[in-house]
Design an enzyme around this catalytic site. Structure first.
Site, PDB file in Angstrom:
ATOM      1  N   ASP A 275      -3.594  -7.776 -10.721  1.00 35.91           N
ATOM      2  CA  ASP A 275      -3.391  -8.996  -9.938  1.00 35.91           C
ATOM      3  C   ASP A 275      -2.228  -8.714  -8.978  1.00 35.91           C
ATOM      4  OD1 ASP A 275      -2.639 -11.439  -8.915  1.00 35.91           O
ATOM      5  OD2 ASP A 275      -2.892 -12.526 -10.795  1.00 35.91           O
ATOM      6  N   HIS A 373       2.594   9.355  11.703  1.00 36.69           N
ATOM      7  CA  HIS A 373       1.401   8.566  12.038  1.00 36.69           C
ATOM      8  C   HIS A 373       0.565   9.309  13.066  1.00 36.69           C
ATOM      9  CE1 HIS A 373       1.404   4.689  10.088  1.00 36.69           C
ATOM     10  NE2 HIS A 373       2.706   4.613  10.213  1.00 36.69           N
TER      11      HIS A 373
END
Ligand code: MEV
Length: 419
Positions: A275, A373
């Site tokens: 969760d 990136h």
């Protein structure tokens, strides 16, 4: 078996999967499940939530190099953001000395709250509830004999008085050892069970009976020493400490600092069916426990100039119940980790959060995060343009050198290289 697998990222998906299969002892069936990217069947999806009309797949990766409490781990991560898995693996590579990252987790105690109002004498009511602690605990434990048999169950109560806008409120906390579960079901059922008794005892009115996601009795603490020579020297150490000092002094920065930690924590949470909203809620409330928002990790320098990191946060995770058992891929995620207890899973997730945080701060304090990136982005473009094997890196490097990372340029470079 070691999780240190140099060049893992250069392998094809099938080659990577066969390494994971070997590491974790996956069956052929599990490999097939992982490979069929859209892997949730209708029946399971319909079982998990309501009104299902389909399912949505995210990439499932493994981070390499993790050594936690002296044990080797390949860490499953589900996330849509590029660079996160690579960053975690790179960080873990420089965190393998001295047995790797150390993690310790507390007992799995969750808190259930029972809200009581309409009481004339709140202090008297508080005393009455406390006097009946044993009765309240046994009533709660009647609700879950299996948990009690496993050594868990309701262990203690606390009674808090709140001065609210609608008058005094008496909040009883049920402290429940939930063992290997996340615990929401067990705790909520126990709260509902004891609520009428609390009404009977006090003459008040109970409204809410629910778990608290501020799981501050279920805390993981992770720490690591990173040797200065492994990360480019003391200047880098100082840069990381300056980044931490920034987060400590400024909630705008602390928010992003903690986001970096949650990149790691939530990726493992998704891969193992946790969760993750509960984890997010608990983490951020814990970060604000002093009355202001603070970083969940601390970075400092030891007497030899090495970097020392420490992370502390709630970690309400389970390996039984809910999605962890129903979702076939979550089960595979847990199998890859080889965890036998929720405590071990919590220790891993704390360690991954710390490693992820280090990776971000190191990049930010040195070359910036865009370089990494761009490298990944360039490799992706090169592969899309048809580059294979070693050519992917060659084409990517050329595009980065030129500062032009486009599909057309990748194609041209490929042609120039004769393929
Ligand atoms: C990006 O997903 C996470 C970072 O912003 C974390 C940080 O700034 O520490 C790089």
């Amino acid at each position: 078996m070691t999780s240190r697998i140099p060049g893992f990222y250069k392998l094809s998906i099938d080659e990577r999967l066969s390494k994971v299969k070997e590491f974790a002892g996956l069956t052929d069936e599990e490999v097939t499940l992982l490979r069929e990217m859209g892997n949730l069947d209708d029946k399971t999806a319909d079982l998990l939530i309501e009104n299902v009309v389909g399912s949505m797949a995210y990439p499932f990766a493994v981070a390499t190099n993790f050594m936690i409490n002296g044990k080797e781990y390949l860490v499953p991560m589900v996330i849509e953001e590029s660079s996160v898995v690579a960053a975690a693996s790179n960080a873990a590579r420089v965190m393998r000395r001295d047995g790797g990252i150390k993690s310790i987790v507390s007992e799995p105690i969750m808190i259930g709250q029972i809200q009581l109002v309409n009481v004339d004498s709140p202090y008297q009511a508080k005393m009455i509830i406390l006097e009946h602690k044993d009765e309240i605990l046994s009533l709660a434990n009647e609700q879950d004999p299996i948990l009690v048999k496993l050594g868990g169950g309701a262990k203690d109560i606390e009674v808090r008085l709140l001065d609210s806008r609608i008058g005094p409120m008496i909040v009883t906390h049920l402290l429940v050892d939930v063992r290997d579960a996340m615990g929401a079901n067990a705790v909520n059922s126990m709260c509902e069970k004891v609520a009428p008794y609390i009404e009977e005892l006090t003459g008040g009115r109970v409204y809410l009976r629910i778990i608290s996601n501020l799981a501050d009795r279920r805390i993981v603490r992770s720490s690591v020493k990173v040797y200065k020579e492994d990360i480019g020297g003391e200047e880098v150490v100082d840069g990381i400490i300056a980044a931490y000092a920034f987060a400590e002094s400024d909630p705008y920065r602390a928010s992003t600092h903690n986001k970096g930690i949650m990149n790691g924590v939530i990726a493992v949470a998704l891969a193992t069916g946790q969760d993750h909203r509960a984890l997010e809620a608990g983490a951020h409330t814990y970060a604000a426990r002093f009355g202001w928002y603070s970083p969940l990790s601390v970075w400092e320098k030891d007497e030899d100039g090495n970097l020392v990191g420490y992370l502390e946060m709630p970690m309400a995770v389970g390996i039984i119940g809910g999605c962890t058992r129903v979702h076939p891929i979550a089960r595979i995620g847990l199998k890859i980790l080889g965890v036998k207890t929720a405590k071990e899973l919590a220790e891993i997730m704390g360690a991954v959060g710390l490693a992820q945080n280090f990776a971000a701060l190191r990049a930010l304090a040195t070359v910036g995060i865009q370089k990494g990136h761009m490298k990944l982005h360039a490799r992706n473009i090169a592969a899309m343009a048809g580059a294979k094997g070693e050519l992917i890196d060659k084409v990517a490097e050329e595009m980065i050198r030129e500062g032009k990372i486009t599909f057309d340029r990748a194609k041209e470079i490929l042609e120039k290289l004769g393929s």
